[in-house]
Motif scaffolding. Structure first.
Motif, PDB file in Angstrom:
ATOM      1  N   ILE A 192       0.933  -1.168  -0.131  1.00 11.26           N
ATOM      2  CA  ILE A 192       0.130   0.009  -0.095  1.00 11.26           C
ATOM      3  C   ILE A 192       0.849   1.076   0.102  1.00 11.26           C
ATOM      4  N   ALA A 193       1.104   1.608  -1.272  1.00 12.77           N
ATOM      5  CA  ALA A 193       2.060   2.838  -1.348  1.00 12.77           C
ATOM      6  C   ALA A 193       1.459   4.041  -1.382  1.00 12.77           C
ATOM      7  N   ILE A 194       1.889   5.096  -0.422  1.00 16.08           N
ATOM      8  CA  ILE A 194       1.139   6.161  -0.323  1.00 16.08           C
ATOM      9  C   ILE A 194       2.008   7.419  -0.282  1.00 16.08           C
ATOM     10  N   VAL A 195       1.727   8.535  -1.055  1.00 15.84           N
ATOM     11  CA  VAL A 195       2.762   9.674  -1.384  1.00 15.84           C
ATOM     12  C   VAL A 195       2.002  10.547  -0.712  1.00 15.84           C
ATOM     13  N   ASN A 196       2.848  11.071   0.254  1.00 25.15           N
ATOM     14  CA  ASN A 196       2.304  12.403   1.180  1.00 25.15           C
ATOM     15  C   ASN A 196       3.021  13.659   0.324  1.00 25.15           C
TER      16      ASN A 196
ATOM     17  N   GLN B 105       0.065  15.081 -10.021  1.00 27.82           N
ATOM     18  CA  GLN B 105       0.593  14.086 -11.072  1.00 27.82           C
ATOM     19  C   GLN B 105       2.268  13.855 -10.632  1.00 27.82           C
ATOM     20  N   THR B 106       2.766  14.759 -10.091  1.00 27.47           N
ATOM     21  CA  THR B 106       4.266  14.578  -9.503  1.00 27.47           C
ATOM     22  C   THR B 106       4.360  13.551  -8.556  1.00 27.47           C
ATOM     23  N   ALA B 107       3.187  13.754  -7.689  1.00 20.64           N
ATOM     24  CA  ALA B 107       3.092  12.729  -6.265  1.00 20.64           C
ATOM     25  C   ALA B 107       2.845  11.409  -6.881  1.00 20.64           C
ATOM     26  N   LEU B 108       1.887  11.182  -7.805  1.00 18.81           N
ATOM     27  CA  LEU B 108       1.705  10.039  -8.443  1.00 18.81           C
ATOM     28  C   LEU B 108       2.830   9.465  -9.029  1.00 18.81           C
ATOM     29  N   PHE B 109       3.428   9.906  -9.757  1.00 21.44           N
ATOM     30  CA  PHE B 109       4.648   9.584 -10.588  1.00 21.44           C
ATOM     31  C   PHE B 109       5.712   9.093  -9.276  1.00 21.44           C
TER      32      PHE B 109
ATOM     33  N   GLU C  74       7.093   5.333  -9.534  1.00 24.56           N
ATOM     34  CA  GLU C  74       8.631   4.999  -9.634  1.00 24.56           C
ATOM     35  C   GLU C  74       9.118   4.035  -8.312  1.00 24.56           C
ATOM     36  N   HIS C  75       8.364   4.199  -7.417  1.00 25.13           N
ATOM     37  CA  HIS C  75       8.768   3.363  -6.156  1.00 25.13           C
ATOM     38  C   HIS C  75       8.294   1.992  -6.239  1.00 25.13           C
TER      39      HIS C  75
ATOM     40  N   VAL D 251       4.779  -2.056 -18.127  1.00 25.89           N
ATOM     41  CA  VAL D 251       4.278  -0.767 -18.502  1.00 25.89           C
ATOM     42  C   VAL D 251       4.814   0.107 -17.427  1.00 25.89           C
ATOM     43  N   ARG D 252       5.005  -0.006 -16.291  1.00 21.50           N
ATOM     44  CA  ARG D 252       5.306   0.749 -15.166  1.00 21.50           C
ATOM     45  C   ARG D 252       6.891   1.092 -15.421  1.00 21.50           C
TER      46      ARG D 252
END
Ligand code: UDP
Ligand code: MG
Length: 251
Positions: A38-42, A75-79, A83-84, A165-166
């Motif tokens: 469960i990856a979450i970007v703050n 968009q930057t957070a999602l990217f 990447e992670h 795809v990633r």
């Protein structure tokens, strides 16, 4: 065992994070044949999101938190999340639960059919303002007209894709990305599934008008030659006009 990552950006979502975690872990329990991340970007939250996320990561090793130093935009957070993550299958979605994580099963059945990118298309959009619906409609029509890419209407950033795809998406190094366009551009075997978009679980939209306009500008600049052509045409007009003026002045 196959692995799956849920990837969500988070900006000041203190009222939603725990419910998001509950819904995603419920999906994980229903599908034990997958190992979940469960990856979450703050995205530089200024409320209690950071603390809540760190607590979750502490108690559950499946939770991976990436803290961005400042608010960089959706968009930057999602990217950063994309990447992670490096699971066999990856699902990007909004954390506010407008995109139901329970669609996982449908994504899996499409992967089983051999698809590599699965876009989730919104049917109902309750509680969205008239302005939001209209501006989105006009924007998609305009982009279709001036760009060389066929975007899927009513598709935001809720989709699933394979590891392969990633890796391709990660090759795009431009600073301002329009991810929903890139995912169409990369090719692979793609399909669309439909879902009813829920209303936000709690809190307010974090997409200000300014952020929406920025996203639109990034889309146009990334996927259309129209701005460059416009500059060229304008420079010819200016050049012609000054030539006429010069001739007149000389006479
Ligand atoms: N978001 C983000 N950074 C921002 C704005 C939004 O990470 O600068 C996140 C937000 O927390 C949510 C997702 O992006 O998980 C979509 O934002 P929101 O729900 O506010 O947009 P809307 O659904 O109203 O278009
Ligand atoms: Mg939302």
């Amino acid at each position: 065992m196959k692995s799956a990552s849920f990837i969500a950006p988070c900006y000041n979502e203190e009222l939603v994070i725990e419910e998001y975690y509950r819904r995603v872990t419920a999906v994980a329990e229903k599908t034990p044949q997958y190992e979940f991340e469960i990856a979450i970007v703050n995205d530089g939250s200024t409320d209690r999101s950071r603390e809540i996320l760190d607590q979750l990561a502490e108690k559950d090793k499946r939770v991976k938190v990436i803290h961005l130093a400042a608010n960089q935009g959706h968009q930057t957070a999602l990217f950063a999340g994309i990447e992670h993550a490096s699971s066999d299958i990856n699902i990007v979605l909004d954390l506010d639960l407008q995109d139901p994580p329970e669609l996982f099963e449908e994504f899996v059945s499409k992967f089983d059919e051999g698809y590599q990118v699965i876009h989730a298309q919104r049917t109902k959009r309750p509680n969205e303002t008239f302005f939001k619906l209209m501006s989105a409609k006009i924007f998609y029509k305009l982009l279709k007209f001036i760009s060389n890419i066929e975007l899927i209407e009513n598709c935001g950033d809720f989709r699933a894709f394979t590891k392969e795809v990633r890796e391709t998406i990660c090759l795009f190094k431009e600073k301002h990305k329009f991810l929903r366009g890139l995912f169409v551009l990369v090719g692979y075997r793609q399909t669309v599934i439909q879902y009813d978009r829920d209303k936000r679980y709690s809190g307010e939209t974090k997409y200000t008008l300014f952020k929406m306009l920025n996203l639109a500008a990034d889309a146009v600049l990334s996927f259309s030659q129209f701005p460059i052509r416009l500059i060229l045409i304008m420079s010819f007009i200016m050049w012609g006009a000054s030539l006429i003026y010069l001739t007149k002045a000389l006479i």
